[in-house]
Design an enzyme around this catalytic site. Structure first.
Site, PDB file in Angstrom:
ATOM      1  N   CYS A  59       3.985  -5.966  -0.462  1.00 16.41           N
ATOM      2  CA  CYS A  59       4.272  -6.782   0.935  1.00 16.41           C
ATOM      3  C   CYS A  59       5.231  -7.840   1.276  1.00 16.41           C
ATOM      4  CB  CYS A  59       2.750  -7.247   1.235  1.00 16.41           C
ATOM      5  SG  CYS A  59       1.168  -5.730   1.622  1.00 16.41           S
ATOM      6  N   ARG A 136       0.959   1.280   5.296  1.00 16.09           N
ATOM      7  CA  ARG A 136       2.452   0.694   5.410  1.00 16.09           C
ATOM      8  C   ARG A 136       2.830   1.685   6.793  1.00 16.09           C
ATOM      9  NH1 ARG A 136       3.288  -3.138   1.890  1.00 16.09           N
ATOM     10  NH2 ARG A 136       2.314  -2.566  -0.583  1.00 16.09           N
TER      11      ARG A 136
END
Length: 222
Positions: A59, A136
């Site tokens: 991330c 995601r």
């Protein structure tokens, strides 16, 4: 600030997952840049993207990549908005950590979605991956608030920010010129002319001045 302020998020419920070419689910939510609503982005393109958790390596690479391309997206009149199922304070701490450790400022807001209302409205929660973290997911929303594209990645693999930049360019080109774009198209390359819809139009296509390979496949320069 009380706990309610960290979790006060409202999103319009939807009957099923969001769908392309339909209005994007509305939201009114706390972010690292104050409260944000979908209507705040009216008149601009928006990339809304979720990540599984703050302070995680994949991330972090994605956020720094989006941050480095933020000015390029802004040149396309496109705003960025992140989200994870973490607290408001975790987001602030993570932003500070990225600045200290990687020297990158995060210039876009991040939604604190502890109650998961926005994540659920957008289908970011995938039970096969996790019931408590967003995958995601990336959503491209146009200036009218219509969802134009959505892409899901697994938790283990980072996205290509360059691809989302290219996708926005392609969508804007299709809207402006009423054309399609081929695989991996980038500005400066030829675009695809809409396919004829009648036998008469198909017959006429060969004489219309396009680069025509067959009646259904014609390209032109912009």
């Amino acid at each position: 600030m009380n706990a309610h302020a960290q979790t006060n998020t409202e999103a319009t419920p939807v009957a099923g997952p969001p769908r392309i070419n339909e209005p994007a689910p509305d939201f009114d939510t706390l972010t690292t840049d104050g409260r944000k609503q979908l209507s705040d982005y009216r008149g601009k393109w928006l990339i809304l993207f979720s990540h599984p958790a703050d302070f995680t390596p994949v991330c972090t690479t994605e956020f720094t990549a989006f941050a480095r391309r933020a000015e390029d997206f802004a040149a396309l009149d496109t705003q960025l908005l992140g989200l994870s199922i973490d607290s408001h304070y975790a987001h602030i701490a993570w932003i500070r950590s990225i600045k200290e450790s990687f020297g990158v400022d995060i210039p876009f807001p991040i939604i604190a979605d502890l109650d998961m209302k926005v994540a659920q409205a957008y289908g970011m929660i995938q039970p096969g991956a996790s019931d408590t973290q967003a995958v995601r997911a990336t959503f491209v929303i146009d200036p009218e608030g219509v969802l134009r594209a959505m892409v899901y990645y697994p938790m283990t693999n980072g996205r290509s920010v360059d691809e989302f930049y290219r996708l926005v360019q392609a969508l804007q080109t299709s809207d402006a010129h009423k054309v399609a774009t081929p695989e991996n198209w980038v500005p400066g390359q030829d675009v695809i002319v809409p396919t004829p819809q009648t036998a008469e139009a198909a017959e006429a296509r060969l004489s219309e001045g396009y680069d025509t390979k067959d009646w259904y496949f014609s390209t032109r320069a912009l």
